[in-house]
Motif scaffolding. Sequence first.
Motif, PDB file in Angstrom:
ATOM      1  N   LEU A 167     -54.540  25.801 -64.752  1.00 52.62           N
ATOM      2  CA  LEU A 167     -55.594  24.941 -64.200  1.00 52.62           C
ATOM      3  C   LEU A 167     -56.331  25.663 -63.079  1.00 52.62           C
ATOM      4  O   LEU A 167     -55.738  26.387 -62.277  1.00 52.62           O
ATOM      5  N   GLN A 168     -57.628  25.448 -63.042  1.00 47.83           N
ATOM      6  CA  GLN A 168     -58.460  26.017 -61.987  1.00 47.83           C
ATOM      7  C   GLN A 168     -59.007  24.893 -61.118  1.00 47.83           C
ATOM      8  O   GLN A 168     -59.750  24.044 -61.596  1.00 47.83           O
ATOM      9  N   PHE A 169     -58.585  24.841 -59.857  1.00 48.36           N
ATOM     10  CA  PHE A 169     -59.111  23.841 -58.935  1.00 48.36           C
ATOM     11  C   PHE A 169     -58.941  24.347 -57.504  1.00 48.36           C
ATOM     12  O   PHE A 169     -58.179  25.282 -57.248  1.00 48.36           O
ATOM     13  N   LYS A 170     -59.656  23.733 -56.583  1.00 48.95           N
ATOM     14  CA  LYS A 170     -59.644  24.154 -55.181  1.00 48.95           C
ATOM     15  C   LYS A 170     -58.608  23.343 -54.407  1.00 48.95           C
ATOM     16  O   LYS A 170     -58.470  22.140 -54.603  1.00 48.95           O
ATOM     17  N   ARG A 171     -57.897  24.010 -53.502  1.00 50.97           N
ATOM     18  CA  ARG A 171     -56.846  23.361 -52.726  1.00 50.97           C
ATOM     19  C   ARG A 171     -57.353  23.042 -51.313  1.00 50.97           C
ATOM     20  O   ARG A 171     -57.099  23.758 -50.352  1.00 50.97           O
ATOM     21  N   HIS A 172     -58.080  21.948 -51.226  1.00 56.30           N
ATOM     22  CA  HIS A 172     -58.639  21.517 -49.947  1.00 56.30           C
ATOM     23  C   HIS A 172     -57.555  21.099 -48.963  1.00 56.30           C
ATOM     24  O   HIS A 172     -57.749  21.162 -47.745  1.00 56.30           O
ATOM     25  N   ARG A 173     -56.405  20.696 -49.468  1.00 55.19           N
ATOM     26  CA  ARG A 173     -55.342  20.207 -48.585  1.00 55.19           C
ATOM     27  C   ARG A 173     -54.741  21.309 -47.722  1.00 55.19           C
ATOM     28  O   ARG A 173     -54.033  21.019 -46.753  1.00 55.19           O
ATOM     29  N   ARG A 174     -55.016  22.565 -48.056  1.00 53.13           N
ATOM     30  CA  ARG A 174     -54.485  23.656 -47.244  1.00 53.13           C
ATOM     31  C   ARG A 174     -54.892  23.530 -45.781  1.00 53.13           C
ATOM     32  O   ARG A 174     -54.151  23.934 -44.886  1.00 53.13           O
ATOM     33  N   LEU A 175     -56.072  23.005 -45.555  1.00 52.94           N
ATOM     34  CA  LEU A 175     -56.587  22.905 -44.189  1.00 52.94           C
ATOM     35  C   LEU A 175     -56.180  21.607 -43.501  1.00 52.94           C
ATOM     36  O   LEU A 175     -56.673  21.294 -42.426  1.00 52.94           O
ATOM     37  N   ARG A 176     -55.252  20.863 -44.132  1.00 51.86           N
ATOM     38  CA  ARG A 176     -54.782  19.608 -43.540  1.00 51.86           C
ATOM     39  C   ARG A 176     -53.276  19.622 -43.291  1.00 51.86           C
ATOM     40  O   ARG A 176     -52.669  18.595 -43.025  1.00 51.86           O
ATOM     41  N   ASN A 177     -52.664  20.775 -43.392  1.00 53.58           N
ATOM     42  CA  ASN A 177     -51.207  20.867 -43.419  1.00 53.58           C
ATOM     43  C   ASN A 177     -50.505  20.518 -42.114  1.00 53.58           C
ATOM     44  O   ASN A 177     -49.328  20.180 -42.122  1.00 53.58           O
ATOM     45  N   SER A 178     -51.196  20.617 -40.986  1.00 51.58           N
ATOM     46  CA  SER A 178     -50.566  20.320 -39.699  1.00 51.58           C
ATOM     47  C   SER A 178     -51.605  19.795 -38.733  1.00 51.58           C
ATOM     48  O   SER A 178     -52.819  19.973 -38.930  1.00 51.58           O
ATOM     49  N   SER A 179     -51.112  19.169 -37.675  1.00 55.47           N
ATOM     50  CA  SER A 179     -52.025  18.657 -36.659  1.00 55.47           C
ATOM     51  C   SER A 179     -52.839  19.781 -36.041  1.00 55.47           C
ATOM     52  O   SER A 179     -54.048  19.643 -35.812  1.00 55.47           O
ATOM     53  N   ALA A 180     -52.197  20.912 -35.761  1.00 55.70           N
ATOM     54  CA  ALA A 180     -52.898  22.045 -35.157  1.00 55.70           C
ATOM     55  C   ALA A 180     -53.984  22.577 -36.080  1.00 55.70           C
ATOM     56  O   ALA A 180     -55.094  22.915 -35.642  1.00 55.70           O
ATOM     57  N   LEU A 181     -53.684  22.642 -37.367  1.00 53.59           N
ATOM     58  CA  LEU A 181     -54.662  23.144 -38.326  1.00 53.59           C
ATOM     59  C   LEU A 181     -55.828  22.175 -38.471  1.00 53.59           C
ATOM     60  O   LEU A 181     -56.997  22.581 -38.532  1.00 53.59           O
ATOM     61  N   ARG A 182     -55.495  20.889 -38.522  1.00 49.95           N
ATOM     62  CA  ARG A 182     -56.571  19.895 -38.608  1.00 49.95           C
ATOM     63  C   ARG A 182     -57.479  19.964 -37.385  1.00 49.95           C
ATOM     64  O   ARG A 182     -58.704  19.847 -37.490  1.00 49.95           O
ATOM     65  N   SER A 183     -56.890  20.167 -36.221  1.00 49.64           N
ATOM     66  CA  SER A 183     -57.688  20.288 -34.998  1.00 49.64           C
ATOM     67  C   SER A 183     -58.567  21.531 -35.036  1.00 49.64           C
ATOM     68  O   SER A 183     -59.706  21.522 -34.572  1.00 49.64           O
ATOM     69  N   MET A 184     -58.032  22.607 -35.579  1.00 50.80           N
ATOM     70  CA  MET A 184     -58.775  23.863 -35.624  1.00 50.80           C
ATOM     71  C   MET A 184     -60.064  23.739 -36.427  1.00 50.80           C
ATOM     72  O   MET A 184     -61.106  24.318 -36.070  1.00 50.80           O
ATOM     73  N   VAL A 185     -60.026  22.988 -37.514  1.00 48.64           N
ATOM     74  CA  VAL A 185     -61.187  22.919 -38.408  1.00 48.64           C
ATOM     75  C   VAL A 185     -61.999  21.642 -38.218  1.00 48.64           C
ATOM     76  O   VAL A 185     -62.929  21.380 -38.977  1.00 48.64           O
ATOM     77  N   ARG A 186     -61.652  20.847 -37.214  1.00 45.28           N
ATOM     78  CA  ARG A 186     -62.358  19.582 -36.990  1.00 45.28           C
ATOM     79  C   ARG A 186     -63.824  19.841 -36.669  1.00 45.28           C
ATOM     80  O   ARG A 186     -64.162  20.657 -35.811  1.00 45.28           O
ATOM     81  N   GLU A 187     -64.720  19.129 -37.321  1.00 47.47           N
ATOM     82  CA  GLU A 187     -66.157  19.366 -37.196  1.00 47.47           C
ATOM     83  C   GLU A 187     -66.807  18.580 -36.062  1.00 47.47           C
ATOM     84  O   GLU A 187     -67.800  19.020 -35.479  1.00 47.47           O
ATOM     85  N   THR A 188     -66.296  17.399 -35.778  1.00 45.79           N
ATOM     86  CA  THR A 188     -66.934  16.505 -34.814  1.00 45.79           C
ATOM     87  C   THR A 188     -65.943  16.176 -33.711  1.00 45.79           C
ATOM     88  O   THR A 188     -64.800  15.819 -33.997  1.00 45.79           O
ATOM     89  N   HIS A 189     -66.393  16.286 -32.468  1.00 45.18           N
ATOM     90  CA  HIS A 189     -65.505  16.060 -31.330  1.00 45.18           C
ATOM     91  C   HIS A 189     -66.111  15.043 -30.372  1.00 45.18           C
ATOM     92  O   HIS A 189     -67.318  15.078 -30.094  1.00 45.18           O
TER      93      HIS A 189
END
Length: 325
Positions: free
Chosen positions: A4-26
């Motif tokens: 199967l070919q698909f994108k793994r968007h959840r990679r950037l949601r794996n931890s609180s620190a990672l979610r904070s790193m990529v957060r777009e709006t503050h």
Amino acid sequence: MKDLQFKRHRRLRNSSALRSMVRETHLHVEDFVYPVFVVEGENKKNAVASMPGVYQFSLDRIHEEIQEVVDLGIQSVMVFGVPDEKDAVGTGAYHDHGITQEAIRVIKEKFPELLIIADTCLCEYTDHGHCGVVENGKILNDPSLDLLARTAVSQVKAGADIIAPSNMMDGFVAAIREGLDNAGYEDIPIMSYAVKYSSAYYGPFRDAANSTPQFGDRKTYQMDPANRLEALREAESDVEEGADFLIVKPALSYLDIMRDVKNNFNLPVVAYNVSGEYSMIKAAAERGWINEEQIVLETLTGMKRAGADIIITYHAKDAARWLTR
């Protein structure tokens, strides 16, 4: 599955620190403007029944509210005066010793670094509760402009840093800009209520400011909630007349309008998170139906994501505590 070919968007949601790193709006405490209500008399701290946590303060006690605001890191307040006496032309709005002007002086003297925004309108001061001069049941546009300009000048003389006219008369920005410039206040910015809808969400505010119309409604000068393109026409006029900020009011049901304004005009956009929006959250939170902190921060973040640079909100003190702990 391995083919199967698909994108793994959840990679950037794996931890609180990672979610904070990529957060777009503050959200930042500096984004908030906190509205304050000042009444005449002494030793008054009147609870606004329909707005839990919001109070009217007399001049001798307003420092209690402002000190809390300053201690929380909020850098700006919007001042609403609630006078004892009213008349047909809102004389108290432009009197040099009106309640708003006196409140501005008191606040500026004790808190000189705090940015003071003056709500510039007539409705709190007129006995009919409308935002302009009334004749034979009709709200007159042009005769109201001079009174609004006089109000703005008197507020700046008292120490206001920004004028925020909320009346929705045609030409109000041009009239106020001319009045300020002629009085030597060319550097005072105008935070225009450029896009202000005739909304049912204002109900609790009218309890706080004692500004309910005594006849009819405000639909001949505030905008129809069904209209989108009209908002761009209104904002464009204010930009051409010299506005420095553009307010969209209310905020929560008009996020699409906020984004339109942000996309079309190169000025700071201000969301007014109005009283009805505030009171609904407070009421649901008091009943235990929602998590107030999570709902408030999500709501305010949504306003910023939609294009707001600044948010006028009664949640400001609570949000500041949650963001800085």
